[in-house]
Design a protein around this motif. Sequence first.
Motif, short mmCIF file in Angstrom:
data_model
loop_
_atom_site.label_atom_id
_atom_site.label_comp_id
_atom_site.label_asym_id
_atom_site.label_seq_id
_atom_site.Cartn_x
_atom_site.Cartn_y
_atom_site.Cartn_z
N THR A 64 -28.89 30.44 -29.74
CA THR A 64 -28.70 29.08 -29.28
C THR A 64 -29.79 28.71 -28.28
N ALA A 65 -30.36 27.52 -28.45
CA ALA A 65 -31.43 27.07 -27.55
C ALA A 65 -30.85 26.74 -26.18
N ALA A 66 -31.63 27.01 -25.16
CA ALA A 66 -31.21 26.71 -23.80
C ALA A 66 -31.13 25.20 -23.60
N PRO A 67 -30.18 24.73 -22.79
CA PRO A 67 -30.05 23.28 -22.55
C PRO A 67 -31.26 22.74 -21.81
N LEU A 68 -31.98 21.83 -22.43
CA LEU A 68 -33.22 21.33 -21.86
C LEU A 68 -32.99 20.62 -20.53
N ALA A 69 -31.84 19.95 -20.39
CA ALA A 69 -31.59 19.20 -19.16
C ALA A 69 -31.58 20.11 -17.93
N GLU A 70 -31.10 21.34 -18.10
CA GLU A 70 -31.06 22.27 -16.96
C GLU A 70 -32.40 22.94 -16.73
N LEU A 71 -33.20 23.09 -17.78
CA LEU A 71 -34.51 23.71 -17.62
C LEU A 71 -35.57 22.73 -17.14
N GLN A 72 -35.28 21.46 -17.21
CA GLN A 72 -36.28 20.43 -16.93
C GLN A 72 -35.76 19.43 -15.89
N PRO A 73 -35.42 19.90 -14.69
CA PRO A 73 -34.93 18.96 -13.67
C PRO A 73 -36.04 17.99 -13.26
N PRO A 74 -35.69 16.75 -12.91
CA PRO A 74 -36.71 15.77 -12.52
C PRO A 74 -37.52 16.25 -11.32
N HIS A 90 -49.88 25.00 -2.97
CA HIS A 90 -48.94 24.53 -1.96
C HIS A 90 -47.65 25.34 -2.04
N GLN A 91 -47.09 25.60 -0.88
CA GLN A 91 -45.75 26.18 -0.85
C GLN A 91 -44.75 25.06 -1.09
N MET A 92 -43.72 25.34 -1.89
CA MET A 92 -42.73 24.33 -2.24
C MET A 92 -41.35 24.76 -1.77
N LYS A 93 -40.53 23.77 -1.49
CA LYS A 93 -39.14 24.03 -1.12
C LYS A 93 -38.30 24.20 -2.38
N VAL A 94 -37.50 25.24 -2.42
CA VAL A 94 -36.67 25.51 -3.59
C VAL A 94 -35.45 24.59 -3.56
N ARG A 95 -35.28 23.82 -4.63
CA ARG A 95 -34.11 22.95 -4.74
C ARG A 95 -33.02 23.67 -5.55
N PRO A 96 -31.76 23.31 -5.35
CA PRO A 96 -30.70 23.93 -6.16
C PRO A 96 -30.91 23.78 -7.66
N VAL A 97 -31.46 22.62 -8.09
CA VAL A 97 -31.66 22.41 -9.53
C VAL A 97 -32.74 23.35 -10.07
N ASP A 98 -33.72 23.68 -9.23
CA ASP A 98 -34.74 24.63 -9.67
C ASP A 98 -34.17 26.04 -9.75
N ARG A 99 -33.40 26.42 -8.75
CA ARG A 99 -32.79 27.75 -8.76
C ARG A 99 -31.88 27.90 -9.99
N ARG A 100 -31.17 26.83 -10.33
CA ARG A 100 -30.32 26.88 -11.52
C ARG A 100 -31.18 27.03 -12.78
N ALA A 101 -32.31 26.34 -12.82
CA ALA A 101 -33.19 26.45 -13.99
C ALA A 101 -33.71 27.87 -14.16
#
Length: 205
Positions: A64-74, A90-101
């Motif tokens: 099954t393909a991974a859900p694109l919405a979770e892999l591609q947060p805005p 650049h250093q970036m701040k980790v967002r919850p949506v990225d950690r979930r991805a």
Amino acid sequence: MLDVDAQRLSPAGGRAYRRGGGRPADPRRPLIIAGAFAAAIGLGVAIGLATAPADTPAPRTAPTAAPLAELQPPLEPSAWEGSRQPGTAHQMKVRPVDRRAFSVSLTYALREAGVAGLTADDVVIPQGKLFYGAVEGADSATDEYWAVGLAQVTGVTAAPPNPQVWKRVGNGPWKRIAQGARACDGLPTGLFTAWQGRPPLCSGA
């Protein structure tokens, strides 16, 4: 006299003669042909059944393909959009949506490797065990986002080798692209400057 006797025998004797010839027509011939044809069909079916494979393997189900919405947060607006310098890290701040991805992408990578029944909730990247950064591109479509972290996976007998490396280009989906002892070798070296050194977790610690 013989001709007259022959014509007289036809109706009474039950033997018919073909018109214009001397050989009698056999009324059973169509039945014999039909029977032979049916026997040939039956023989063909029997041979086909005898030579068919005993067991036909069931087709494998595609992963099954991974859900694109979770892999591609805005993405949030980049701080360098007005003053681009391609190649700058650049250093970036980790967002919850990225950690979930990151968890989702690793989950489906493990499923493709044959780990069944795994969910994204089974894959955890602990706090303090994740580095996230970006490298400017010529435009927003070519900006590169990178992350490296340690993953804890429950419900599997053999955990995947750490660290894990993820990459995202522009607004595309996050993908797990490397793992194990040499996974950090593919990271842009400029990120080590932004992170103030090579992350200790690159050694798996």
